[in-house]
Design an enzyme around this catalytic site. Structure first.
Site, PDB file in Angstrom:
ATOM      1  N   GLU A 188       1.147  -1.088  -0.102  1.00  0.00           N
ATOM      2  CA  GLU A 188       0.031  -0.001  -0.379  1.00  0.00           C
ATOM      3  C   GLU A 188       0.729   1.249   0.276  1.00  0.00           C
ATOM      4  O   GLU A 188       2.369   1.263   0.563  1.00  0.00           O
ATOM      5  CB  GLU A 188      -0.721  -0.015   1.294  1.00  0.00           C
ATOM      6  CG  GLU A 188      -1.864   1.387   1.860  1.00  0.00           C
ATOM      7  CD  GLU A 188      -3.066   1.809   0.595  1.00  0.00           C
ATOM      8  OE1 GLU A 188      -2.101   1.738  -1.269  1.00  0.00           O
ATOM      9  OE2 GLU A 188      -3.798   2.453   0.892  1.00  0.00           O
ATOM     10  N   ASP A 189       0.381   2.342  -0.403  1.00  0.00           N
ATOM     11  CA  ASP A 189       1.066   3.675  -0.595  1.00  0.00           C
ATOM     12  C   ASP A 189       1.313   4.315   1.209  1.00  0.00           C
ATOM     13  O   ASP A 189       2.248   5.117   1.685  1.00  0.00           O
ATOM     14  CB  ASP A 189       1.192   4.759  -1.514  1.00  0.00           C
ATOM     15  CG  ASP A 189      -0.831   4.994  -1.469  1.00  0.00           C
ATOM     16  OD1 ASP A 189      -1.243   4.376  -0.438  1.00  0.00           O
ATOM     17  OD2 ASP A 189      -1.288   5.963  -2.038  1.00  0.00           O
ATOM     18  N   ASP A 249      -3.513   6.024   5.923  1.00  0.00           N
ATOM     19  CA  ASP A 249      -4.380   7.211   6.754  1.00  0.00           C
ATOM     20  C   ASP A 249      -5.268   7.261   7.512  1.00  0.00           C
ATOM     21  O   ASP A 249      -5.060   6.455   9.590  1.00  0.00           O
ATOM     22  CB  ASP A 249      -5.056   7.877   5.939  1.00  0.00           C
ATOM     23  CG  ASP A 249      -5.396   9.766   6.395  1.00  0.00           C
ATOM     24  OD1 ASP A 249      -4.969  10.263   7.372  1.00  0.00           O
ATOM     25  OD2 ASP A 249      -6.390  10.174   5.028  1.00  0.00           O
ATOM     26  N   PHE A 309      -0.996  16.825   4.224  1.00  0.00           N
ATOM     27  CA  PHE A 309      -1.200  15.909   2.985  1.00  0.00           C
ATOM     28  C   PHE A 309       0.164  15.718   1.630  1.00  0.00           C
ATOM     29  O   PHE A 309       0.342  16.658   1.229  1.00  0.00           O
ATOM     30  CB  PHE A 309      -2.487  16.481   2.296  1.00  0.00           C
ATOM     31  CG  PHE A 309      -3.421  15.330   1.094  1.00  0.00           C
ATOM     32  CD1 PHE A 309      -3.619  14.652   1.319  1.00  0.00           C
ATOM     33  CD2 PHE A 309      -2.603  15.478  -0.649  1.00  0.00           C
ATOM     34  CE1 PHE A 309      -4.312  13.451   0.062  1.00  0.00           C
ATOM     35  CE2 PHE A 309      -2.993  14.778  -1.274  1.00  0.00           C
ATOM     36  CZ  PHE A 309      -4.382  13.414  -1.227  1.00  0.00           C
ATOM     37  N   ARG A 353       1.551  12.236  -8.962  1.00  0.00           N
ATOM     38  CA  ARG A 353       2.171  11.083  -9.266  1.00  0.00           C
ATOM     39  C   ARG A 353       3.952  11.184  -9.846  1.00  0.00           C
ATOM     40  O   ARG A 353       4.392   9.229  -8.938  1.00  0.00           O
ATOM     41  CB  ARG A 353       1.650  10.100  -9.154  1.00  0.00           C
ATOM     42  CG  ARG A 353      -0.067   9.585  -9.313  1.00  0.00           C
ATOM     43  CD  ARG A 353      -0.278   8.245  -9.703  1.00  0.00           C
ATOM     44  NE  ARG A 353      -2.215   8.493  -9.521  1.00  0.00           N
ATOM     45  CZ  ARG A 353      -2.664   8.250  -8.596  1.00  0.00           C
ATOM     46  NH1 ARG A 353      -1.890   7.936  -7.814  1.00  0.00           N
ATOM     47  NH2 ARG A 353      -4.003   7.898  -8.956  1.00  0.00           N
TER      48      ARG A 353
HETATM   49  P1  IMP Z   1      -7.226   5.754   4.701  1.00  0.00           P
HETATM   50  O1  IMP Z   1      -8.388   4.859   4.122  1.00  0.00           O
HETATM   51  O2  IMP Z   1      -8.032   6.968   4.774  1.00  0.00           O
HETATM   52  O3  IMP Z   1      -6.354   4.691   5.359  1.00  0.00           O
HETATM   53  O4  IMP Z   1      -6.947   6.141   2.990  1.00  0.00           O
HETATM   54  C1  IMP Z   1      -6.006   5.478   2.130  1.00  0.00           C
HETATM   55  C2  IMP Z   1      -5.817   5.741   0.975  1.00  0.00           C
HETATM   56  O5  IMP Z   1      -6.096   6.754   1.051  1.00  0.00           O
HETATM   57  C3  IMP Z   1      -4.648   5.628   0.600  1.00  0.00           C
HETATM   58  O6  IMP Z   1      -4.611   4.795  -0.636  1.00  0.00           O
HETATM   59  C4  IMP Z   1      -4.071   6.763  -0.257  1.00  0.00           C
HETATM   60  O7  IMP Z   1      -4.896   6.467  -1.400  1.00  0.00           O
HETATM   61  C5  IMP Z   1      -4.776   7.597  -0.059  1.00  0.00           C
HETATM   62  N1  IMP Z   1      -4.101   9.016   1.052  1.00  0.00           N
HETATM   63  C6  IMP Z   1      -4.220   9.165   2.149  1.00  0.00           C
HETATM   64  N2  IMP Z   1      -3.167  10.195   2.607  1.00  0.00           N
HETATM   65  C7  IMP Z   1      -2.863  10.883   1.927  1.00  0.00           C
HETATM   66  C8  IMP Z   1      -1.843  11.441   1.369  1.00  0.00           C
HETATM   67  O8  IMP Z   1      -1.478  11.933   2.286  1.00  0.00           O
HETATM   68  N3  IMP Z   1      -1.492  11.674   0.072  1.00  0.00           N
HETATM   69  C9  IMP Z   1      -1.875  11.199  -1.189  1.00  0.00           C
HETATM   70  N4  IMP Z   1      -2.898   9.620  -0.522  1.00  0.00           N
HETATM   71  C10 IMP Z   1      -3.560   9.897   0.490  1.00  0.00           C
END
Ligand code: IMP
Length: 178
Positions: free
Chosen positions: A98-99, A102, A151, A164
């Site tokens: 995963e990238d 959050d 962010f 990207r």
């Molecule tokens: P979560 O479900 O809130 O944990 O979010 C996960 C997804 O949100 C990641 O796979 C990213 O695609 C996106 N995301 C969350 N924070 C960032 C950020 O700071 N920059 C870019 N994408 C983010």
């Protein structure tokens, strides 16, 4: 693009060094196994490509596309599968790539879904961990960097599909999304 970046958090070199360490550790932990790396599209593609080159054991790769954001900086909490895996994960040692984790909503939904398919093991490897934003606990086995509640874009991560291709990870200027 670079003028939209407030601060560089991790340079290309720093990312490369950290991924070398991660690759070594994963190679040791999965020695004698044939893991399946599940890349979460689109943000993790660059991380996957670089990590794979540092992993010295046989493995296979599959891709899953998830949408949780509707094009904004806040997760909607609604996780939609846009592309499912082509491979059966039953009995496999699965490592999710995963990238960024959050709120944890995406990884919680993905791991719950994949567990119903009876993998032998299921672990998460994320490049970035934005720990203070967590709404649901997520068990992360490998991470590249912990980051503050900002962010970030670059190295595969986007804002509205842009940035990207930046080779580093940087904090996006607030005025871009405010
Ligand atoms: P979560 O479900 O809130 O944990 O979010 C996960 C997804 O949100 C990641 O796979 C990213 O695609 C996106 N995301 C969350 N924070 C960032 C950020 O700071 N920059 C870019 N994408 C983010």
């Amino acid at each position: 693009m670079e003028k939209d970046i407030k601060e560089i958090l991790f340079t290309e070199e720093e990312i490369k060094k950290r991924i070398e360490i991660l690759g070594k550790k994963i190679s040791e932990d999965y020695k004698g196994k044939f893991p399946l790396f599940v890349c979460i599209l689109r943000g993790a593609f660059m991380f996957l490509a670089d990590l794979l080159r540092e992993v010295q054991i046989p493995l296979s790769v599959d891709f899953m596309a998830i949408s949780s954001y509707g094009g904004n900086t806040e997760s909607t909490g609604q996780v939609k599968i846009l592309k499912d895996l082509d491979t059966s994960i039953k009995g496999r040692d699965v490592l999710i790539i995963e990238d960024i984790v959050d709120t944890g909503l995406t990884m919680d939904a993905v791991t719950r879904l994949l567990r119903t398919r009876k993998p032998k093991s299921l672990k998460i490897c994320t490049l970035l961990d934005k720990e203070e934003r967590r709404k649901i606990p997520v068990n992360i086995s490998y991470y590249g960097f912990k980051i503050p509640n900002k962010f970030v874009v670059g190295y595969g991560l986007d804002y509205k599909e842009k940035y990207r291709n930046l080779p580093f990870i940087g904090i996006l200027k607030e005025k871009i999304y405010m």
